[in-house]
Design a protein around this motif. Structure first.
Motif, PDB file in Angstrom:
ATOM      1  N   GLU A  13       0.891  -1.225   0.089  1.00  0.00           N
ATOM      2  CA  GLU A  13       0.091   0.049   0.048  1.00  0.00           C
ATOM      3  C   GLU A  13       0.849   1.047   0.067  1.00  0.00           C
ATOM      4  N   TYR A  14       1.963   1.404   0.832  1.00  0.00           N
ATOM      5  CA  TYR A  14       2.911   2.404   0.739  1.00  0.00           C
ATOM      6  C   TYR A  14       3.219   2.535  -0.764  1.00  0.00           C
ATOM      7  N   HIS A  15       3.873   1.681  -1.289  1.00  0.00           N
ATOM      8  CA  HIS A  15       4.304   1.716  -2.715  1.00  0.00           C
ATOM      9  C   HIS A  15       3.075   2.052  -3.742  1.00  0.00           C
ATOM     10  N   ARG A  16       2.011   1.892  -3.689  1.00  0.00           N
ATOM     11  CA  ARG A  16       0.686   1.988  -4.367  1.00  0.00           C
ATOM     12  C   ARG A  16       0.639   3.314  -4.136  1.00  0.00           C
ATOM     13  N   VAL A  17       0.449   3.898  -3.114  1.00  0.00           N
ATOM     14  CA  VAL A  17      -0.031   5.272  -2.854  1.00  0.00           C
ATOM     15  C   VAL A  17       1.165   6.113  -3.137  1.00  0.00           C
ATOM     16  N   SER A  18       2.432   5.973  -2.862  1.00  0.00           N
ATOM     17  CA  SER A  18       3.317   6.738  -3.265  1.00  0.00           C
ATOM     18  C   SER A  18       3.311   7.041  -4.710  1.00  0.00           C
ATOM     19  N   LEU A  19       3.280   5.784  -5.631  1.00  0.00           N
ATOM     20  CA  LEU A  19       3.371   5.953  -6.919  1.00  0.00           C
ATOM     21  C   LEU A  19       2.116   7.047  -7.596  1.00  0.00           C
ATOM     22  N   GLU A  20       0.970   6.884  -6.626  1.00  0.00           N
ATOM     23  CA  GLU A  20      -0.243   7.839  -7.141  1.00  0.00           C
ATOM     24  C   GLU A  20       0.236   9.310  -7.046  1.00  0.00           C
ATOM     25  N   LEU A  21       1.432   9.597  -6.680  1.00  0.00           N
ATOM     26  CA  LEU A  21       1.745  11.077  -6.568  1.00  0.00           C
ATOM     27  C   LEU A  21       2.068  11.414  -7.739  1.00  0.00           C
ATOM     28  N   THR A  22       2.548  10.559  -8.554  1.00  0.00           N
ATOM     29  CA  THR A  22       3.093  10.850 -10.078  1.00  0.00           C
ATOM     30  C   THR A  22       1.789  11.404 -10.959  1.00  0.00           C
ATOM     31  N   ASP A  23       0.604  10.947 -10.461  1.00  0.00           N
ATOM     32  CA  ASP A  23      -0.733  11.493 -11.200  1.00  0.00           C
ATOM     33  C   ASP A  23      -0.937  12.961 -10.700  1.00  0.00           C
ATOM     34  N   TYR A  24      -0.860  13.989 -11.764  1.00  0.00           N
ATOM     35  CA  TYR A  24      -0.867  15.419 -11.525  1.00  0.00           C
ATOM     36  C   TYR A  24      -2.399  15.610 -10.686  1.00  0.00           C
ATOM     37  N   ALA A  25      -3.519  15.001 -10.917  1.00  0.00           N
ATOM     38  CA  ALA A  25      -4.772  15.183 -10.339  1.00  0.00           C
ATOM     39  C   ALA A  25      -4.408  15.057  -8.909  1.00  0.00           C
ATOM     40  N   VAL A  26      -3.770  13.847  -8.566  1.00  0.00           N
ATOM     41  CA  VAL A  26      -3.901  13.254  -7.213  1.00  0.00           C
ATOM     42  C   VAL A  26      -2.936  14.417  -6.258  1.00  0.00           C
ATOM     43  N   SER A  27      -1.753  14.573  -6.987  1.00  0.00           N
ATOM     44  CA  SER A  27      -0.566  15.467  -6.334  1.00  0.00           C
ATOM     45  C   SER A  27      -1.442  16.829  -6.146  1.00  0.00           C
ATOM     46  N   LYS A  28      -2.271  17.369  -6.987  1.00  0.00           N
ATOM     47  CA  LYS A  28      -2.835  18.608  -6.904  1.00  0.00           C
ATOM     48  C   LYS A  28      -3.658  18.666  -5.595  1.00  0.00           C
ATOM     49  N   THR A  29      -4.444  17.498  -5.415  1.00  0.00           N
ATOM     50  CA  THR A  29      -5.411  17.831  -4.281  1.00  0.00           C
ATOM     51  C   THR A  29      -4.506  17.740  -2.776  1.00  0.00           C
ATOM     52  N   LEU A  30      -3.374  17.322  -2.752  1.00  0.00           N
ATOM     53  CA  LEU A  30      -2.683  17.072  -1.773  1.00  0.00           C
ATOM     54  C   LEU A  30      -2.008  18.476  -1.459  1.00  0.00           C
ATOM     55  N   PHE A  31      -1.517  19.047  -2.574  1.00  0.00           N
ATOM     56  CA  PHE A  31      -0.919  20.508  -2.581  1.00  0.00           C
ATOM     57  C   PHE A  31      -1.813  21.744  -2.694  1.00  0.00           C
ATOM     58  N   ASP A  32      -2.802  21.808  -1.871  1.00  0.00           N
ATOM     59  CA  ASP A  32      -3.844  22.887  -2.116  1.00  0.00           C
ATOM     60  C   ASP A  32      -3.369  24.061  -1.207  1.00  0.00           C
ATOM     61  N   PRO A  33      -3.342  25.444  -2.049  1.00  0.00           N
ATOM     62  CA  PRO A  33      -2.739  26.418  -1.396  1.00  0.00           C
ATOM     63  C   PRO A  33      -3.695  26.745  -0.071  1.00  0.00           C
ATOM     64  N   ASP A  34      -4.707  26.592   0.155  1.00  0.00           N
ATOM     65  CA  ASP A  34      -5.496  26.886   1.334  1.00  0.00           C
ATOM     66  C   ASP A  34      -5.259  25.857   2.472  1.00  0.00           C
ATOM     67  N   PRO A  36      -2.140  24.685   4.165  1.00  0.00           N
ATOM     68  CA  PRO A  36      -0.664  25.200   4.232  1.00  0.00           C
ATOM     69  C   PRO A  36       0.150  23.784   4.886  1.00  0.00           C
ATOM     70  N   ILE A  37       1.353  23.681   4.341  1.00  0.00           N
ATOM     71  CA  ILE A  37       2.228  22.590   5.019  1.00  0.00           C
ATOM     72  C   ILE A  37       3.357  23.105   5.741  1.00  0.00           C
ATOM     73  N   TYR A  38       3.525  22.740   6.960  1.00  0.00           N
ATOM     74  CA  TYR A  38       4.425  23.640   7.960  1.00  0.00           C
ATOM     75  C   TYR A  38       5.733  22.346   7.985  1.00  0.00           C
ATOM     76  N   THR A  39       6.880  22.772   7.588  1.00  0.00           N
ATOM     77  CA  THR A  39       8.046  21.899   7.503  1.00  0.00           C
ATOM     78  C   THR A  39       9.459  22.665   7.388  1.00  0.00           C
ATOM     79  N   HIS A  40      10.173  21.894   7.948  1.00  0.00           N
ATOM     80  CA  HIS A  40      11.677  22.440   8.031  1.00  0.00           C
ATOM     81  C   HIS A  40      12.170  22.494   6.430  1.00  0.00           C
ATOM     82  N   THR A  41      12.603  23.436   5.923  1.00  0.00           N
ATOM     83  CA  THR A  41      13.048  23.594   4.824  1.00  0.00           C
ATOM     84  C   THR A  41      14.440  23.174   4.575  1.00  0.00           C
ATOM     85  N   ASN A  42      14.699  22.534   3.526  1.00  0.00           N
ATOM     86  CA  ASN A  42      16.164  22.130   3.281  1.00  0.00           C
ATOM     87  C   ASN A  42      16.559  22.731   1.710  1.00  0.00           C
ATOM     88  N   ASP A  43      17.125  23.758   1.656  1.00  0.00           N
ATOM     89  CA  ASP A  43      17.364  24.510   0.648  1.00  0.00           C
ATOM     90  C   ASP A  43      18.775  23.701  -0.062  1.00  0.00           C
TER      91      ASP A  43
END
Length: 137
Positions: A13-34, A36-43
């Motif tokens: 399931e981890y593998h399947r769900v991770s590969l779903e991120l290659t689908d733009y429609a799926v990744s678009k729903t995860l990264f909604d501008p409304d 916010p994702i709070y994380t430590h950045t790594n430039d």
């Protein structure tokens, strides 16, 4: 509330769900501008693709070196994929090195692993191969 949700309770399931991120429609729903994702950045630097790189339907993080073939994969930060390597349907975590002429299909590779030349690891969607953290194959 509508959106994407997934239950991850097995490696498959981890593998399947991770590969779903290659689908733009799926990744678009995860990264909604409304939402916010709070994380430590790594430039770090952008990924380098050489003339031998062949990439399709994949998500690649930053500071990678891609010289081989990558098809339908999720590639973490600071990953090296060298000449002649072929990866299909794989999840490759950060700081991993995939050397010349390695073939991986349906594989999850954990952080800091090294897979040396002429290795062939082929799993299936219902039997994923796992390479553990810091393994040297």
């Amino acid at each position: 509330v509508h959106g994407y949700v997934a239950c991850i309770n097995t490696l498959e399931e981890y593998h399947r769900v991770s590969l779903e991120l290659t689908d733009y429609a799926v990744s678009k729903t995860l990264f909604d501008p409304d939402w916010p994702i709070y994380t430590h950045t790594n430039d770090s630097c952008p990924t380098r693709y050489t003339a031998t790189a062949d990439i399709s339907a994949s998500v690649v993080s930053n500071n990678c070196l891609i010289e081989g073939t990558v098809k339908h994969c999720v590639i973490g930060r600071d990953v090296e994929i060298h000449k002649g390597a072929v990866l299909e349907d794989c999840v490759i975590m950060a700081n991993t090195k995939i050397y010349d002429n390695v073939h991986l299909k349906n594989v999850v590779v954990d952080k800091f692993a090294k897979i040396n030349h002429k290795v062939d690891l082929t799993g299936s969607p219902d039997k994923i191969i796992y390479v553990k953290r810091k393994d040297n194959i």
